[in-house]
Each structure stands twice: as structure tokens, then as C-alpha cells.
Design an enzyme around this catalytic site. Structure first.
Site, PDB file in Angstrom:
ATOM      1  N   ASP A  95       0.314  -0.917   0.104  1.00 19.60           N
ATOM      2  CA  ASP A  95      -0.282  -0.157   0.387  1.00 19.60           C
ATOM      3  C   ASP A  95       1.191   0.461  -0.226  1.00 19.60           C
ATOM      4  O   ASP A  95       1.997   1.405   0.767  1.00 19.60           O
ATOM      5  CB  ASP A  95      -0.898   0.179   1.686  1.00 19.60           C
ATOM      6  CG  ASP A  95      -1.845   0.949   0.897  1.00 19.60           C
ATOM      7  OD1 ASP A  95      -1.973   1.912   1.005  1.00 19.60           O
ATOM      8  OD2 ASP A  95      -3.215   0.619   1.932  1.00 19.60           O
ATOM      9  N   THR A 122      -7.011   3.756  -1.440  1.00 17.83           N
ATOM     10  CA  THR A 122      -6.714   2.365  -0.756  1.00 17.83           C
ATOM     11  C   THR A 122      -7.990   1.113  -1.249  1.00 17.83           C
ATOM     12  O   THR A 122      -7.892   0.228  -2.174  1.00 17.83           O
ATOM     13  CB  THR A 122      -6.713   1.897   0.425  1.00 17.83           C
ATOM     14  OG1 THR A 122      -5.231   3.030   0.893  1.00 17.83           O
ATOM     15  CG2 THR A 122      -6.405   0.660   0.685  1.00 17.83           C
ATOM     16  N   ASP A 129       2.307   2.731   3.152  1.00 13.81           N
ATOM     17  CA  ASP A 129       1.798   3.437   3.582  1.00 13.81           C
ATOM     18  C   ASP A 129       1.501   4.140   4.687  1.00 13.81           C
ATOM     19  O   ASP A 129       1.229   5.881   4.623  1.00 13.81           O
ATOM     20  CB  ASP A 129       0.031   3.313   2.706  1.00 13.81           C
ATOM     21  CG  ASP A 129      -1.376   3.986   3.549  1.00 13.81           C
ATOM     22  OD1 ASP A 129      -1.422   5.353   2.451  1.00 13.81           O
ATOM     23  OD2 ASP A 129      -2.127   3.772   4.025  1.00 13.81           O
ATOM     24  N   HIS A 146       2.270   7.835   5.735  1.00 19.99           N
ATOM     25  CA  HIS A 146       0.730   9.287   6.548  1.00 19.99           C
ATOM     26  C   HIS A 146       1.687  10.214   7.604  1.00 19.99           C
ATOM     27  O   HIS A 146       1.936  11.200   7.278  1.00 19.99           O
ATOM     28  CB  HIS A 146       0.082   8.183   6.150  1.00 19.99           C
ATOM     29  CG  HIS A 146      -1.108   8.528   5.613  1.00 19.99           C
ATOM     30  ND1 HIS A 146      -1.742   8.936   4.956  1.00 19.99           N
ATOM     31  CD2 HIS A 146      -1.951   6.706   4.852  1.00 19.99           C
ATOM     32  CE1 HIS A 146      -2.902   9.162   3.874  1.00 19.99           C
ATOM     33  NE2 HIS A 146      -2.234   7.280   4.165  1.00 19.99           N
ATOM     34  N   ASP A 165      -1.224   0.598  -5.177  1.00 18.65           N
ATOM     35  CA  ASP A 165      -3.208   1.576  -5.080  1.00 18.65           C
ATOM     36  C   ASP A 165      -2.508   3.152  -5.169  1.00 18.65           C
ATOM     37  O   ASP A 165      -3.660   3.296  -5.845  1.00 18.65           O
ATOM     38  CB  ASP A 165      -4.287   1.089  -3.749  1.00 18.65           C
ATOM     39  CG  ASP A 165      -2.854   1.435  -2.905  1.00 18.65           C
ATOM     40  OD1 ASP A 165      -1.936   1.964  -2.298  1.00 18.65           O
ATOM     41  OD2 ASP A 165      -3.770   1.144  -1.783  1.00 18.65           O
ATOM     42  N   HIS A 166      -1.561   3.449  -5.142  1.00 18.31           N
ATOM     43  CA  HIS A 166      -1.591   4.338  -5.009  1.00 18.31           C
ATOM     44  C   HIS A 166      -0.336   5.449  -4.142  1.00 18.31           C
ATOM     45  O   HIS A 166       0.352   4.459  -4.254  1.00 18.31           O
ATOM     46  CB  HIS A 166      -2.666   5.894  -4.362  1.00 18.31           C
ATOM     47  CG  HIS A 166      -2.899   5.290  -2.873  1.00 18.31           C
ATOM     48  ND1 HIS A 166      -1.671   6.082  -1.839  1.00 18.31           N
ATOM     49  CD2 HIS A 166      -3.779   4.633  -2.276  1.00 18.31           C
ATOM     50  CE1 HIS A 166      -2.131   5.233  -0.877  1.00 18.31           C
ATOM     51  NE2 HIS A 166      -2.955   4.722  -1.058  1.00 18.31           N
ATOM     52  N   HIS A 176      -2.873  10.816   0.202  1.00 20.15           N
ATOM     53  CA  HIS A 176      -2.596  10.751  -2.044  1.00 20.15           C
ATOM     54  C   HIS A 176      -4.481  10.835  -1.362  1.00 20.15           C
ATOM     55  O   HIS A 176      -5.352  11.789  -0.397  1.00 20.15           O
ATOM     56  CB  HIS A 176      -2.595   9.312  -2.218  1.00 20.15           C
ATOM     57  CG  HIS A 176      -3.185   8.164  -0.341  1.00 20.15           C
ATOM     58  ND1 HIS A 176      -4.364   7.391  -1.068  1.00 20.15           N
ATOM     59  CD2 HIS A 176      -2.676   7.959   0.521  1.00 20.15           C
ATOM     60  CE1 HIS A 176      -4.767   7.332   0.374  1.00 20.15           C
ATOM     61  NE2 HIS A 176      -3.591   7.218   0.943  1.00 20.15           N
TER      62      HIS A 176
END
Length: 427
Positions: A36, A72, A196, A200, A243-244, A349
Site C-alpha cells: 500500500d 486504498t 502507506d 502518512h 494502489d496509489h 494521497h
């Protein structure tokens, strides 16, 4: 040959091509891994010998573009359905209802079948219906039922579960290898919540992010060892993606953060909103106030506001019944705040998928993939027909096309390839 006879022969040929090839012979097994929030360039400022080796031993894409809602759940579901978000219906990480004001957070929504089951069958169910055995290890959507059908085996990540335990990462790989080698699973999707979380918490430029990328690289090395140890080198294909991406959040005092109550009376003009969630926001105006809400938000800086029925076609969102009439996309790095600044992330994101910081990775290796092959960038919707090809299953209707990715593969069954492209062209 008479035209009518020719059409009958052609129809018969297409019927033969449409048969799931998994019933004709045993396909190689398939492991889909998602890390992720792995931005496309995260391995470029870190020593990653195992990822580098993958580029030599298999396939690497320069980057891939996620669907327009760079979150996500929406993005992961696009990967396993090959459908745009407006078609598969998972329009947010949160499950919500604009009429009742229901809002269910991401981890709890993972178990809510009514959020995921919207008519688009994910690959697990399609493969199972064609005689294959599938499993989901923490992958978003894996715990839902689809028209009453469940994935053969599904593990769900619980709230508060640590994302960065390297020992557990290796244990998860050992578990999955046992599923393949001892229980004869054909497809397993494996999800990791990093990088991810560190993106963050610390931001994409923080040294901790680089440490996690090195941990991911060691995990890839362990995966390769585990594949060999279980005797799967010649029978297991592996696709690694995400996913991103992630971008640095712009914070005070360097910039003025977006606080939408400064431009819009939310209580008076709106009946529903999700506006404290990264770079993507949704609003339901009160009856008759849509234009007023649109005009007010148009005066806010560092964002673009859209009426749903006027969205660019390239977003592939306008057909969704779930999305409310007003959508907001913040400029890169600007978080949306509704009434107060409550969002504390250093990275985020949810921004426009055309931004390079939202692009992500694609790697693949195994017996069906070429070696040392560099692919041009492509949209993530094209992963699904590739996965179907690898499993030799007949795909569900989808928006992707195998033509984008088939050059990654050793030459295979051209009949199936032609059928897959024809099917996607009907969407």
C-alpha cells in the site's frame, strides 16, 4: 462458403475460445502482492538489490496510474475487477450513506459486503467459478460476499494491527507458500499496509520511509527464497503492485491550509459531507442549493470543485449512483479540512491521478513472464486481464485490455488473447 455458414463457424470458434482454459490444462499459480502506498520512485533513493534483481529476472513498468480516486479500497478493487470506479461502486475507503449520514471507517468497512458487492465480480470469485482455489490475505475486498459467494479463504486485517512487523511479514509469506505447495491454492492476494502508514505518519521524504523500503526489499528477497524452498520456482507467477502513491502535505506556517467553513456555511447549505479525508472530498447540498454550494466552493483556493454530472469523462466517476452531486479534489499536497484543521498527516494521497506523486509500481516475475523487460506506463485497469490470462480463466466484463500487457508474457494462447481483447472492447 456461404455467409450464413461462415458466421456459424465463426460463432463456434468464439465459443471454443470462450471456454475457461483452466479446465483444459493446469495453469501456473499466481501470487498478487500489494504494498500500500508504494510510490513509483520510492526505490530510486534507496539501495534495493532484490527489487533491482526483479527488473533483471522479470518485468518492470516505468509506473502505473491508479484510478481517479487514489485511495486504498477503490484502487485495489479496480485491480481485481478491471473496472473503473464508477462501474464497481467502491467509491471511498469509508462506507457511507448520504441519506442516513452513515459513515463506517475503512477497517470496519472491509467486512461489509453491501459496500463491495455491486455486481462487479472480483477475480477470486471468477476463478473459483471456473474450478480454481483462491485466497485473500488482508487484501481489500477479500472478506466480502459476492452474490452469496465467499472467497475460499480470507483473512482480514484488524483495527490497530501493526503494519511494519518484519517478522510477521515473513511469517505471512511462509503461510502463503504453504497454501500454494500443500493446499493447492491457485490464486492468493497478499496485502501489506506499508509504506502507506509511514508515508502518512512521517512523510514520503522522511528517513523512516527509506527504512521501510529497505524492509520491503528484504521481504522480496525472502519471498524469492521461500518460492525456491517450496519448489514453486517453475510454477508460480508473482505480480507486485500498489494502489496509489504519496505526496508531502503542505502545512502552516509555509502555506494556508484549506478550511472550507471559511467559504461555505456547511450546516445551512449541505446535508452530507466527507471533507476531512486527504485530497478528495464529497458534498451533498441541501435541496435547491447545489449551485450555491458549487459557487461558494469555487472561491476556495488550492482545489477544484466539480458537479458530478459535469465531471471529465477521463475520471470515470460520473456514472456512480453512490457519489453525491459535488466532488472536490485538492491541489497536490493540500488536505481538505471542513470546519477545523484536524488532519495531522505528514503525507497523503487522494489527489488527481495525473500527478506523478500518485503513480505507483508494477513488478512481475515467474515462468510466464519475460526477463529483463521494461514496460511503458499503463493504467491499473489493465492488470485484471493480465491476471486472467495468467490463470487461464475467462474474464468478467472489464474496462481493461490484455493488449496493453501481453508483451510482458512469453508467447501463449493467441485464441484466448483475442477473446479477452474482444470482451474488453464491449465495455
Amino acid at each position: 462458403m456461404r455467409p450464413g455458414v461462415f458466421l456459424c463457424v465463426l460463432a463456434a470458434a468464439l465459443c471454443v475460445a470462450a471456454k475457461p482454459l483452466s479446465k483444459a490444462k493446469n495453469p501456473n499459480r499466481l501470487l498478487l502482492i500489494s504494498f500500500d502506498g508504494f510510490r513509483w520512485d520510492y526505490d530510486q533513493d534507496v539501495h534495493t538489490p532484490n527489487l533491482d534483481r526483479l527488473s533483471r529476472d522479470g518485468v518492470k513498468a516505468k509506473y502505473i496510474t491508479p484510478p481517479m480516486i487514489t485511495m486504498t479500497s477503490p484502487s485495489h478493487f479496480t485491480t481485481v475487477t478491471g473496472r473503473w470506479i464508477e462501474d464497481h461502486g467502491v467509491v471511498h475507503n469509508m462506507m457511507f450513506n448520504t441519506t442516513t449520514n452513515l459513515k463506517i471507517p475503512h477497517k470496519r468497512a472491509l467486512k461489509k459486503s453491501e459496500w463491495w458487492d455491486n455486481g462487479a465480480l472480483p477475480l477470486w470469485i471468477t476463478a473459483q467459478n471456473q474450478g480454481l482455489k483462491t485466497a485473500s490475505f488482508f487484501y481489500p475486498g477479500g472478506a466480502a460476499n459476492y452474490s452469496g459467494q465467499a472467497v475460499n479463504r480470507a483473512l482480514v486485517e484488524q483495527q490497530g494491527h501493526p503494519d511494519d512487523n518484519e517478522t510477521e511479514w515473513r511469517q505471512n509469506i511462509d503461510t502463503v507458500m504453504n497454501w500454494f505447495s500443500q493446499e493447492e491454492f491457485h490464486l492468493v492476494t497478499l496485502y501489506y499496509g506499508e509504506p502507506d502508514k509511514v508515508g502518512h505518519d512521517k512523510g514520503p521524504d522522511h528517513p523512516k520511509r527509506k527504512e521501510i523500503i529497505q524492509q520491503i526489499d528484504r521481504t522480496i528477497g525472502y519471498l524469492r527464497e521461500a518460492i525456491a524452498r517450496h519448489g514453486l520456482t517453475d510454477s508460480l507467477n508473482v505480480v507486485i503492485t500498489s494502489d496509489h502513491g504519496m505526496t508531502t502535505v503542505k502545512k502552516r506556517p509555509q502555506v494556508d491550509e484549506i478550511i472550507l467553513r471559511n467559504y461555505l456555511n456547511l450546516l445551512k447549505l449541505t446535508s452530507f459531507e466527507i471533507l476531512d479525508y486527504g485530497g478528495f472530498g464529497i458534498v451533498t447540498p441541501r435541496p435547491g442549493r447545489e449551485q450555491e454550494v458549487f459557487d461558494a466552493l469555487s472561491n476556495a483556493p488550492n482545489l477544484t470543485v466539480y458537479k458530478k454530472d459535469e465531471l471529465p469523462e477521463s475520471f470515470h466517476l460520473a456514472k456512480s449512483d453512490r457519489l453525491p452531486p459535488i466532488l472536490i479534489i485538492a491541489d497536490l499536497g493540500f488536505n481538505l479540512n471542513s470546519r477545523f484543521i484536524v488532519y495531522v498527516n505528514k503525507g497523503d494521497h487522494g489527489f488527481h491521478n495525473g500527478e506523478m506523486d500518485m503513480k505507483t509500481i508494477f513488478r512481475a516475475f515467474g515462468p510466464d513472464f519475460k526477463r529483463n523487460y521494461l514496460s511503458e506506463p499503463f493504467d491499473s485497469i489493465h492488470i485484471y486481464p493480465l491476471l486472467c490470462k495468467l490463470l487461464q480463466v475467462e474474464p468478467e466484463p472489464h474496462n481493461g485490455t490484455l493488449a496493453v500487457t501481453e508483451a510482458m508474457l512469453h508467447s501463449g494462447n493467441t485464441t484466448y488473447q483475442t477473446y479477452s481483447i474482444m470482451l474488453s472492447d464491449t465495455i
